[in-house]
Enzyme design. Structure first.
Site, mmCIF file in Angstrom:
data_model
loop_
_atom_site.group_PDB
_atom_site.id
_atom_site.type_symbol
_atom_site.label_atom_id
_atom_site.label_comp_id
_atom_site.label_asym_id
_atom_site.label_seq_id
_atom_site.Cartn_x
_atom_site.Cartn_y
_atom_site.Cartn_z
ATOM 1 N N LYS A 95 0.797 -1.235 0.000
ATOM 2 C CA LYS A 95 0.000 0.000 0.000
ATOM 3 C C LYS A 95 0.830 1.286 0.000
ATOM 4 C CE LYS A 95 -4.423 -1.680 1.183
ATOM 5 N NZ LYS A 95 -4.234 -3.020 1.813
ATOM 6 N N GLU A 117 -10.309 5.709 4.195
ATOM 7 C CA GLU A 117 -10.871 4.574 4.909
ATOM 8 C C GLU A 117 -9.787 3.499 5.010
ATOM 9 O OE1 GLU A 117 -11.025 4.977 1.679
ATOM 10 O OE2 GLU A 117 -10.410 2.980 0.985
ATOM 11 N N SER A 383 1.496 -9.748 -1.145
ATOM 12 C CA SER A 383 1.155 -8.337 -0.951
ATOM 13 C C SER A 383 1.530 -7.762 0.403
ATOM 14 C CB SER A 383 -0.345 -8.137 -1.200
ATOM 15 O OG SER A 383 -1.111 -9.017 -0.410
HETATM 16 C C1 LIG Z 1 -5.180 -4.066 1.502
HETATM 17 C C2 LIG Z 1 -4.513 -5.336 1.258
HETATM 18 C C3 LIG Z 1 -4.906 -6.168 0.218
HETATM 19 C C4 LIG Z 1 -6.104 -5.902 -0.649
HETATM 20 O O1 LIG Z 1 -6.066 -4.744 -1.401
HETATM 21 P P1 LIG Z 1 -5.922 -4.764 -2.979
HETATM 22 O O2 LIG Z 1 -6.241 -3.384 -3.367
HETATM 23 O O3 LIG Z 1 -6.872 -5.779 -3.511
HETATM 24 O O4 LIG Z 1 -4.529 -5.138 -3.264
HETATM 25 C C5 LIG Z 1 -4.174 -7.313 -0.029
HETATM 26 N N1 LIG Z 1 -3.124 -7.639 0.750
HETATM 27 C C6 LIG Z 1 -2.722 -6.869 1.774
HETATM 28 C C7 LIG Z 1 -1.554 -7.292 2.565
HETATM 29 C C8 LIG Z 1 -3.391 -5.698 2.059
HETATM 30 O O5 LIG Z 1 -2.990 -4.947 3.070
#
Ligand SMILES: *Cc1c(COP(=O)(O)O)cnc(C)c1O
Length: 404
Positions: A95, A117, A383
Site C-alpha cells: 500500500k 478509509e 502483498s
Molecule cells: C489491503 C490489502 C490487500 C487488498 O487490497 P488490494 O487493493 O486488492 O490489493 C491485499 N493484501 C494486503 C496485505 C493488504 O494490506
C-alpha cells in the site's frame, strides 16, 4: 505496432470498456476534475518522477526482491513458485506504493490534510506514514469490528500521529468506513484530499492507483528474468479492491503470461459469507464507479465477509471487471480454511509469515503448482506480511506441524 495496453485504458472519461467512470455529487465534480488535471501534469513532470523514485529507493526499501520458494515448491511437487516480496515494503505491504504518491499529489494540490478509509488497517498505516513523512494531517476511518480485530495497526496509526475515526453503522467494516470517510471529505474537500486505498472509486483513482502500483510489475518482470531467463507462466495475486493485483499484472499484461486474481470465498457460497465480487456479482454503481458488485435484495451493496480484513469489499476495481470480461485475466477462489493453511505452510516452510490476504494467492498457487510440470513457473504477489494477523490466527486456529 500496437499501443501498450496501459496507454489504451481507461478512456478519457475513466472507462475501462463499460466499467469505471465517475458518479459524483455535483459539488465534487470540480475538485475531481482538478485532481485529474494535476495528475496528468505530474505524471509527466520529471521532478515529480525523480522525487517518487528517490522516496521509493531511500525510504520505502524498493526494489523489493523476488524470492524462490524452494521448500514450498518441493512440498507441492510441480511448478516452481516465486514470491514478489511486497511484504518487505516499509509498513509491511504494497500500500505504501500508492500512499506516498497520493500524499505527494495532495501536497501539489495545496491540501493540508489527507482522509481515507481502511479495512485491515494497512492502508491507514501506510497513509499515516506517508502523511508523517510529507508533513500533512491524516484522518483515518475504520469499522469498529476491524478496529477490534486489527488492534496493532490502530495503535500504529495513532503513534504515527493520525486521527482514527470509528465507523459505527451497519456491519462496521470496510464498506461503512468508506461511507464515513467520504462523508467527511464532502464537507472538507477544499483543504483535504480523499486518498482511496485501492484501484476503486471515481475516475481518476482506479487509473492513478494502478499507475502508482505498476512499479511492482515492472520490477517483477526484470527480476524474474534474472532468476529464470524467461517470463513466468502464471502470475497470481489476491483481489480485494485489486491494487496489488493490478500492480503486478501491469508488468505482464501485453505478454503471453496467464494472470490470475484470487477472490475470498470466506465461509461459503451464500451471500454474506464471502466477498467474491467478480465471481458472484453483477453490474452496478457504488462508491462512485460502475463495476461488478455484490448486491442484496434491495440492490444495495451486500454484506460481505472474509478472514482477510483487507479483501472483504463488495465490489472490485473497474479494470478487473473489464479485464476478466474480455478474458485477459482469470478469477479463482480461496476460502478461509485454505488461506489459513497457506499462512502456516509459508511460515513453516519458508520462514515468511504472510498476511491472510496474501495467503489467498499462496493457497491457489499451491493448488495450481501441483497440477503443473516442474518446468513451469508461478509468480505470486506476496502483498503483505502477517504480523498484524498473528494474534487472531493463534486465538482461532491450532498451529499445525507442517514439516515433521
Ligand atoms: C489491503 C490489502 C490487500 C487488498 O487490497 P488490494 O487493493 O486488492 O490489493 C491485499 N493484501 C494486503 C496485505 C493488504 O494490506
Amino acid at each position: 505496432m500496437q499501443k501498450p495496453y496501459l496507454e489504451t485504458q481507461p478512456n478519457e472519461n475513466g472507462y475501462f470498456g463499460k466499467y469505471g467512470g465517475a458518479f459524483l455529487p455535483p459539488m465534487l465534480e470540480e475538485p475531481f476534475a482538478q485532481i485529474q488535471k494535476e495528475y496528468q501534469k505530474l505524471k509527466n513532470d520529471p521532478e515529480f518522477i525523480e522525487e517518487l523514485k528517490y522516496v521509493r529507493k531511500h525510504y520505502q526499501g524498493r526494489p523489493t526482491p523476488i524470492s524462490f520458494a524452494k521448500n514450498l515448491t518441493e512440498h507441492c511437487g510441480g511448478a516452481k513458485i516465486y514470491l514478489k516480496r511486497e511484504d518487505l515494503n516499509h509498513t509491511g505491504a504494497h500500500k505504501l506504493n500508492h500512499c506516498m504518491a497520493e500524499v505527494m499529489l495532495a501536497k501539489h494540490l495545496g491540501k493540508k490534510k489527507v482522509i481515507a478509509e481502511t479495512g485491515a488497517g494497512q492502508h491507514g498505516v501506510a497513509l499515516a506514514t506517508a502523511a508523517a513523512y510529507f508533513g500533512l494531517e491524516c484522518e483515518i476511518h475504520m469499522g469498529e469490528v476491524d478496529i477490534a480485530k486489527e488492534h496493532p495497526n490502530v495503535v500504529r496509526m495513532k503513534i504515527l500521529g493520525a486521527k482514527v475515526v470509528p465507523a459505527t453503522h451497519g456491519l462496521k467494516t470496510l464498506k461503512e468506513a468508506v461511507d464515513s470517510a467520504f462523508g467527511v471529505y464532502m464537507e472538507t474537500y477544499e483543504e483535504s484530499l480523499f486518498c482511496i486505498g485501492s484501484v476503486v472509486g471515481p475516475h481518476p483513482f482506479p487509473m492513478m492507483i494502478r499507475d502508482f502500483q505498476s512499479v511492482v510489475g515492472y520490477e517483477s518482470k526484470e527480476q524474474f528474468f534474472e532468476h529464470e531467463g524467461k517470463l513466468p507462466d502464471h502470475v497470481i495475486a489476491c483481489i480485494g479492491g485489486g491494487s496489488n493485483a493490478m500492480g503486478i499484472f501491469a508488468g505482464f499484461i501485453d505478454d503471453d503470461v496467464e494472470l490470475i486474481g484470487v477472490e475470498p470465498m470466506g465461509k461459503g457460497e451464500k451471500l454474506g459469507e464471502h466477498a467474491a465480487s467478480l465471481t458472484y456479482g453483477e453490474e452496478g454503481v457504488m462508491h462512485g464507479f460502475n463495476s461488478i458488485m455484490l448486491k442484496d435484495a434491495e440492490g444495495e451493496p451486500a454484506p460481505v465477509y472474509s478472514i482477510g480484513s483487507g479483501i472483504d469489499y463488495p465490489s472490485v476495481g473497474p479494470e478487473h471487471a473489464y479485464l476478466s470480461s474480455i478474458g485477459r485475466t482469470k478469477v479463482r477462489l480461496c476460502n478461509d480454511e485454505e488461506s489459513v493453511d497457506a499462512f502456516f505452510k509459508l511460515s513453516q516452510l519458508e520462514g515468511i509469515i504472510p498476511a491472510l490476504e496474501s495467503a489467498h494467492a499462496v493457497a491457489y498457487a499451491m493448488k495450481l503448482a501441483k497440477t503443473l510440470p516442474s518446468d513451469k513457473t508461478i509468480l505470486i504477489n506476496l502483498s503483505g506480511r502477517g504480523d498484524k494477523d498473528i494474534d487472531f490466527v493463534v486465538d482461532n486456529y491450532e498451529v499445525p506441524d507442517t514439516k515433521f
